[in-house]
Scaffold this active site. Structure first.
Site, PDB file in Angstrom:
ATOM      1  N   ILE A  21       0.853  -1.196   0.000  1.00  0.00           N
ATOM      2  CA  ILE A  21       0.000   0.000   0.000  1.00  0.00           C
ATOM      3  C   ILE A  21       0.886   1.242   0.000  1.00  0.00           C
ATOM      4  O   ILE A  21       1.664   1.464   0.943  1.00  0.00           O
ATOM      5  CB  ILE A  21      -0.929   0.026   1.232  1.00  0.00           C
ATOM      6  CG1 ILE A  21      -1.805  -1.238   1.271  1.00  0.00           C
ATOM      7  CG2 ILE A  21      -1.793   1.285   1.236  1.00  0.00           C
ATOM      8  CD1 ILE A  21      -2.634  -1.384   2.532  1.00  0.00           C
ATOM      9  N   ASP A  74       9.946   7.909  -0.915  1.00  0.00           N
ATOM     10  CA  ASP A  74       9.215   8.877  -1.732  1.00  0.00           C
ATOM     11  C   ASP A  74       8.908   8.189  -3.062  1.00  0.00           C
ATOM     12  O   ASP A  74       9.836   7.730  -3.738  1.00  0.00           O
ATOM     13  CB  ASP A  74      10.096  10.121  -1.954  1.00  0.00           C
ATOM     14  CG  ASP A  74       9.325  11.269  -2.585  1.00  0.00           C
ATOM     15  OD1 ASP A  74       8.522  11.012  -3.514  1.00  0.00           O
ATOM     16  OD2 ASP A  74       9.515  12.414  -2.162  1.00  0.00           O
ATOM     17  N   TYR A 101       1.692   8.283  -7.636  1.00  0.00           N
ATOM     18  CA  TYR A 101       1.012   9.582  -7.497  1.00  0.00           C
ATOM     19  C   TYR A 101       1.287  10.399  -8.719  1.00  0.00           C
ATOM     20  O   TYR A 101       2.374  10.466  -9.211  1.00  0.00           O
ATOM     21  CB  TYR A 101       1.500  10.315  -6.263  1.00  0.00           C
ATOM     22  CG  TYR A 101       0.985   9.609  -5.061  1.00  0.00           C
ATOM     23  CD1 TYR A 101       1.749   8.620  -4.468  1.00  0.00           C
ATOM     24  CD2 TYR A 101      -0.275   9.880  -4.593  1.00  0.00           C
ATOM     25  CE1 TYR A 101       1.252   7.926  -3.439  1.00  0.00           C
ATOM     26  CE2 TYR A 101      -0.780   9.184  -3.565  1.00  0.00           C
ATOM     27  CZ  TYR A 101      -0.005   8.205  -2.957  1.00  0.00           C
ATOM     28  OH  TYR A 101      -0.534   7.515  -1.920  1.00  0.00           O
ATOM     29  N   LYS A 105      -5.180  12.901 -13.173  1.00  0.00           N
ATOM     30  CA  LYS A 105      -5.990  11.706 -12.983  1.00  0.00           C
ATOM     31  C   LYS A 105      -6.201  10.989 -14.309  1.00  0.00           C
ATOM     32  O   LYS A 105      -6.331   9.775 -14.361  1.00  0.00           O
ATOM     33  CB  LYS A 105      -7.314  12.067 -12.331  1.00  0.00           C
ATOM     34  CG  LYS A 105      -7.087  12.698 -10.961  1.00  0.00           C
ATOM     35  CD  LYS A 105      -8.245  12.560 -10.050  1.00  0.00           C
ATOM     36  CE  LYS A 105      -8.116  13.391  -8.784  1.00  0.00           C
ATOM     37  NZ  LYS A 105      -7.006  13.113  -7.920  1.00  0.00           N
ATOM     38  N   VAL A 134     -13.325  12.978  -0.727  1.00  0.00           N
ATOM     39  CA  VAL A 134     -13.063  12.151   0.455  1.00  0.00           C
ATOM     40  C   VAL A 134     -12.422  13.040   1.511  1.00  0.00           C
ATOM     41  O   VAL A 134     -11.394  13.675   1.247  1.00  0.00           O
ATOM     42  CB  VAL A 134     -12.084  10.999   0.131  1.00  0.00           C
ATOM     43  CG1 VAL A 134     -12.031  10.013   1.290  1.00  0.00           C
ATOM     44  CG2 VAL A 134     -12.472  10.296  -1.162  1.00  0.00           C
TER      45      VAL A 134
HETATM   46  N1  NAP Z   1      -9.271  12.870  -0.723  1.00  0.00           N
HETATM   47  C1  NAP Z   1      -9.883  13.024  -1.893  1.00  0.00           C
HETATM   48  O1  NAP Z   1     -10.907  13.735  -2.004  1.00  0.00           O
HETATM   49  C2  NAP Z   1      -9.361  12.323  -3.123  1.00  0.00           C
HETATM   50  C3  NAP Z   1     -10.158  12.323  -4.268  1.00  0.00           C
HETATM   51  C4  NAP Z   1      -9.700  11.707  -5.421  1.00  0.00           C
HETATM   52  C5  NAP Z   1      -8.451  11.102  -5.420  1.00  0.00           C
HETATM   53  N2  NAP Z   1      -7.680  11.118  -4.307  1.00  0.00           N
HETATM   54  C6  NAP Z   1      -6.354  10.482  -4.396  1.00  0.00           C
HETATM   55  O2  NAP Z   1      -6.255   9.426  -3.451  1.00  0.00           O
HETATM   56  C7  NAP Z   1      -4.901   9.308  -3.018  1.00  0.00           C
HETATM   57  C8  NAP Z   1      -4.869   9.305  -1.485  1.00  0.00           C
HETATM   58  O3  NAP Z   1      -5.476  10.517  -1.037  1.00  0.00           O
HETATM   59  P1  NAP Z   1      -5.857  10.766   0.490  1.00  0.00           P
HETATM   60  O4  NAP Z   1      -7.111  11.550   0.484  1.00  0.00           O
HETATM   61  O5  NAP Z   1      -5.777   9.506   1.283  1.00  0.00           O
HETATM   62  O6  NAP Z   1      -4.665  11.776   0.880  1.00  0.00           O
HETATM   63  P2  NAP Z   1      -3.887  12.011   2.253  1.00  0.00           P
HETATM   64  O7  NAP Z   1      -4.751  11.771   3.429  1.00  0.00           O
HETATM   65  O8  NAP Z   1      -3.233  13.333   2.096  1.00  0.00           O
HETATM   66  O9  NAP Z   1      -2.762  10.865   2.226  1.00  0.00           O
HETATM   67  C9  NAP Z   1      -1.763  10.873   1.235  1.00  0.00           C
HETATM   68  C10 NAP Z   1      -0.783   9.762   1.538  1.00  0.00           C
HETATM   69  O10 NAP Z   1       0.214   9.725   0.516  1.00  0.00           O
HETATM   70  C11 NAP Z   1       1.501   9.807   1.098  1.00  0.00           C
HETATM   71  N3  NAP Z   1       2.349  10.516   0.161  1.00  0.00           N
HETATM   72  C12 NAP Z   1       2.138  11.751  -0.371  1.00  0.00           C
HETATM   73  N4  NAP Z   1       3.138  12.066  -1.198  1.00  0.00           N
HETATM   74  C13 NAP Z   1       3.996  11.012  -1.186  1.00  0.00           C
HETATM   75  C14 NAP Z   1       5.236  10.750  -1.833  1.00  0.00           C
HETATM   76  N5  NAP Z   1       5.787  11.625  -2.663  1.00  0.00           N
HETATM   77  N6  NAP Z   1       5.857   9.564  -1.600  1.00  0.00           N
HETATM   78  C15 NAP Z   1       5.311   8.661  -0.764  1.00  0.00           C
HETATM   79  N7  NAP Z   1       4.143   8.857  -0.125  1.00  0.00           N
HETATM   80  C16 NAP Z   1       3.497  10.028  -0.336  1.00  0.00           C
HETATM   81  C17 NAP Z   1       1.282  10.532   2.419  1.00  0.00           C
HETATM   82  O11 NAP Z   1       2.232  10.145   3.393  1.00  0.00           O
HETATM   83  P3  NAP Z   1       3.626  10.862   3.710  1.00  0.00           P
HETATM   84  O12 NAP Z   1       3.358  12.341   3.773  1.00  0.00           O
HETATM   85  O13 NAP Z   1       4.008  10.243   5.011  1.00  0.00           O
HETATM   86  O14 NAP Z   1       4.533  10.466   2.597  1.00  0.00           O
HETATM   87  C18 NAP Z   1      -0.063   9.937   2.843  1.00  0.00           C
HETATM   88  O15 NAP Z   1       0.130   8.666   3.429  1.00  0.00           O
HETATM   89  C19 NAP Z   1      -4.133  10.478  -3.646  1.00  0.00           C
HETATM   90  O16 NAP Z   1      -3.461   9.999  -4.795  1.00  0.00           O
HETATM   91  C20 NAP Z   1      -5.222  11.442  -4.057  1.00  0.00           C
HETATM   92  O17 NAP Z   1      -4.861  12.200  -5.196  1.00  0.00           O
HETATM   93  C21 NAP Z   1      -8.116  11.692  -3.149  1.00  0.00           C
END
Ligand code: NAP
Length: 204
Positions: A21, A74, A101, A105, A134
């Protein structure tokens, strides 16, 4: 005509399988970690904040007797990604798939479609899940810590939770092997598009 009895439908058991994950230290990734741990999977948790990963590992192992391996990485570090499969301890060796990442999209969707074409005829299934709004740290990070601005994103409607999306991920992973969920687009109920919201709960 007599009603036919409910027919059993056997999902695919993922107990004991290795699940990698990315983004596991928060939000959707963390929620997935909890759901897959409950299914008895071995987890490889990837993110940059090692402290968060270690705290999650301890909490998961307190609740479930599953093996957990953390990787502080990263995901933009391509050489580190290429090294990762060889660097995993033997009990976590597996095909290392997982999400990257990406600023677009559409690019993620194109990547998933291309991967599905490349992998057709193998036992690897590719699912692209596209969540609507979300409520996670996502908006706080996006607005550089401005909590009020982040809260405003979800004002007036009930957003999805990370657990809702983890449920979708688990659903796709546990379909019988002949079923490939190619794509899931999941919105909050009061959402009609990426920017279309009925903020009707605003003053209630
Ligand atoms: N929330 C929404 O509304 C939404 C909607 C559509 C799509 N998404 C997508 O779903 C995914 C997860 O989103 P989320 O809402 O769970 O976001 P979140 O709560 O901000 O969590 C993001 C996670 O990604 C990790 N991360 C970020 N940049 C990273 C990097 N460069 N290398 C390794 N780990 C990294 C962060 O951990 P660290 O900072 O510890 O690295 C954290 O665990 C993202 O790709 C986002 O674009 C989210």
């Amino acid at each position: 005509m007599a009603a036919s009895p409910a027919r059993a439908y056997a999902p695919y058991s993922i107990a004991g399988q290795v699940v990698l994950i990315t983004g596991a230290s928060a939000g959707i990734g963390e929620a997935c970690a909890w759901r897959f741990a409950a299914e008895g999977c071995k987890l490889v948790l990837v993110a940059r904040r090692q402290g968060r990963l270690e705290a999650l590992k301890a909490a998961l192992q307190q609740h479930y007797s599953v093996a957990v391996h953390t990787v502080c990485m990263d995901v933009r570090d391509l050489p580190a990604i290429e090294r990762l499969p060889q660097e995993l301890p033997p009990e976590f060796q597996a095909y290392a798939g997982g999400a990257g990442y990406c600023p677009s999209k559409h690019a993620v969707e194109a990547f998933a479609n291309a991967a599905r074409h490349d992998l057709v005829g193998t036992n690897i299934r590719v699912t692209s899940i596209q969540p609507g709004a979300v409520k996670t740290e996502f908006s706080v990070v996006r607005f550089k810590g401005d909590e009020a601005r982040a809260d405003a994103v979800y004002e007036g409607f009930q957003p999805l939770s990370a657990d809702d999306i983890a449920d979708n991920v688990l659903y796709a992973a546990t379909r019988p092997l002949h079923v490939q969920v190619a794509s899931m687009l999941v919105f909050a109920s009061y959402q009609s598009s990426a920017k279309g919201f009925a903020r009707v709960l605003k003053n209630q």
